[in-house]
Design an enzyme around this catalytic site. Structure first.
Site, short mmCIF file in Angstrom:
data_model
loop_
_atom_site.label_atom_id
_atom_site.label_comp_id
_atom_site.label_asym_id
_atom_site.label_seq_id
_atom_site.Cartn_x
_atom_site.Cartn_y
_atom_site.Cartn_z
N ASP A 15 -9.21 -3.81 -6.28
CA ASP A 15 -8.57 -2.65 -5.70
C ASP A 15 -8.54 -1.37 -6.36
O ASP A 15 -8.68 -1.40 -7.70
CB ASP A 15 -6.86 -3.08 -5.41
CG ASP A 15 -6.20 -2.35 -4.41
OD1 ASP A 15 -6.35 -1.21 -4.54
OD2 ASP A 15 -5.44 -3.07 -3.50
N HIS A 64 -8.26 -4.26 -1.79
CA HIS A 64 -7.22 -3.56 -1.24
C HIS A 64 -6.94 -4.35 0.12
O HIS A 64 -7.93 -4.38 0.97
CB HIS A 64 -7.59 -2.05 -0.97
CG HIS A 64 -5.97 -1.51 -0.59
ND1 HIS A 64 -5.15 -1.28 -1.40
CD2 HIS A 64 -5.60 -0.81 0.51
CE1 HIS A 64 -4.13 -0.64 -0.83
NE2 HIS A 64 -4.45 -0.56 0.27
N SER A 67 0.83 -1.35 0.06
CA SER A 67 -0.01 0.22 0.01
C SER A 67 0.76 1.37 -0.04
O SER A 67 1.99 1.29 -0.72
CB SER A 67 -1.03 -0.05 0.96
OG SER A 67 -2.05 0.95 1.07
#
Length: 314
Positions: free
Chosen positions: A256, A286, A156
């Site tokens: 995502d 995600h 991330s």
């Protein structure tokens, strides 16, 4: 959107709280997410802690060191940057996953406790990462690592920082990296905003939203006008050139928010003749590997391990 989610991941979707990253909500959100990470990522503590010199005028950088119990030195090393949207998280939030990596790969994993935005805007977190990289090279003998076998890795926001760190390290002439492992990386500051080049409104509602993304990038930018920032380091997908970057593993979920920017970055890496392995995980939003028992999370972890072993064997 829910009907597209891998059934194994529905409990994660249901348990994950909405994120309020506004000035008034950030402190509470940090506490909530820290509690969630302790519940999902808890594990034994690191082998030791290390502090290295920070960027000029900044505090020292705290590193958590996870070491394999055996293996002849010098050992390969993974410099790991945690996720959290640039505004949350800590070096110790994924101990269990980092220990699994240590045992699977036989590498020393060093997790960086970089400073967070908005308290420390760009380039502070990135410079902390670079200071950590230089620090472990300088401490290679103490850490029993091979300074010529280092990979940067992150998920991330940490994936975005790892990508920017690879660019910065290339441009500053080293240390030479063996690879970069980018796990659903946060690469493009435009995503979620008015100049979004990859608009996917339906993906905005799962775990990390378009609004969250705008808030995270705004915090990292701080008060500095965007045109004054070194855009390729601030936002890796905006780099003028990706030539000369190390071999790359990039994995992202099909649901995502970062799917399109990840695919675009992978395309640009391939066009720059960077060795590339790309995976898109079906039914995965995600942060899907926050539920490591899910089959898709297990598969993703195994693929990262294989890529790391390959990087280190070259």
């Amino acid at each position: 959107m829910r009907h597209l989610v891998d059934p194994d991941l529905i409990p994660l979707i249901d348990a994950f709280p909405p994120l309020d990253l506004s000035a008034s909500g950030l402190t509470g959100t940090r506490q909530t997410v820290a509690g969630l990470m302790r519940a999902t990522g808890c594990g034994p503590g690191p082998s030791r802690e290390l502090r290295v010199d920070g960027p000029a005028g900044a505090p020292t950088v705290r590193l958590l060191v996870f070491e394999p119990p055996a293996g002849l030195p010098p050992r390969p090393a993974i410099l790991y940057l945690h996720g959290g949207g640039m505004v949350m998280g800590s070096a110790g939030q994924s101990n269990a996953a980092l220990w699994r990596l240590v045992h699977a790969v036989g590498a020393v994993v060093v997790s960086v406790d970089y400073r967070l935005a908005p308290e420390t805007p760009f380039p502070g977190p990135l410079e902390d990462g670079h200071a950590a990289l230089k620090g472990i090279v300088a401490a290679a003998q103490e850490l029993h690592i091979d300074p010529h076998r280092i990979v940067v890795m992150g998920d991330s926001a940490g994936g975005g920082l790892a990508a920017s760190l690879a660019l910065l390290t290339r441009d500053r002439g080293g240390p030479q990296l063996r690879g970069q492992v980018l796990v659903y990386p946060m690469l493009d500051h435009r995503t979620g905003g008015p100049d979004d080049a990859y608009s996917r409104p339906s993906a905005a509602h799962l775990l990390w939203t378009r609004e969250n993304n705008k808030d995270g990038w705004r915090a990292l930018q701080g008060a500095e006008p965007l045109q004054n920032l070194q855009t390729g380091y601030f936002s890796a997908s905006r780099a003028a050139s990706l030539e000369g970057l190390p071999a790359t593993f990039l994995g992202v979920g099909a649901l995502d928010l970062f799917l399109a920017e990840s695919l675009a970055y992978a395309r640009d890496l391939a066009a720059a003749n960077v060795p590339l392995e790309l995976h898109v995980y079906p039914g995965a939003p995600h942060g899907f590997d926050l539920l490591p028992s899910a089959a898709v999370a297990t598969a993703a972890e195994q693929q990262r391990v294989l890529a790391l072993k390959r990087f280190f064997s070259v």
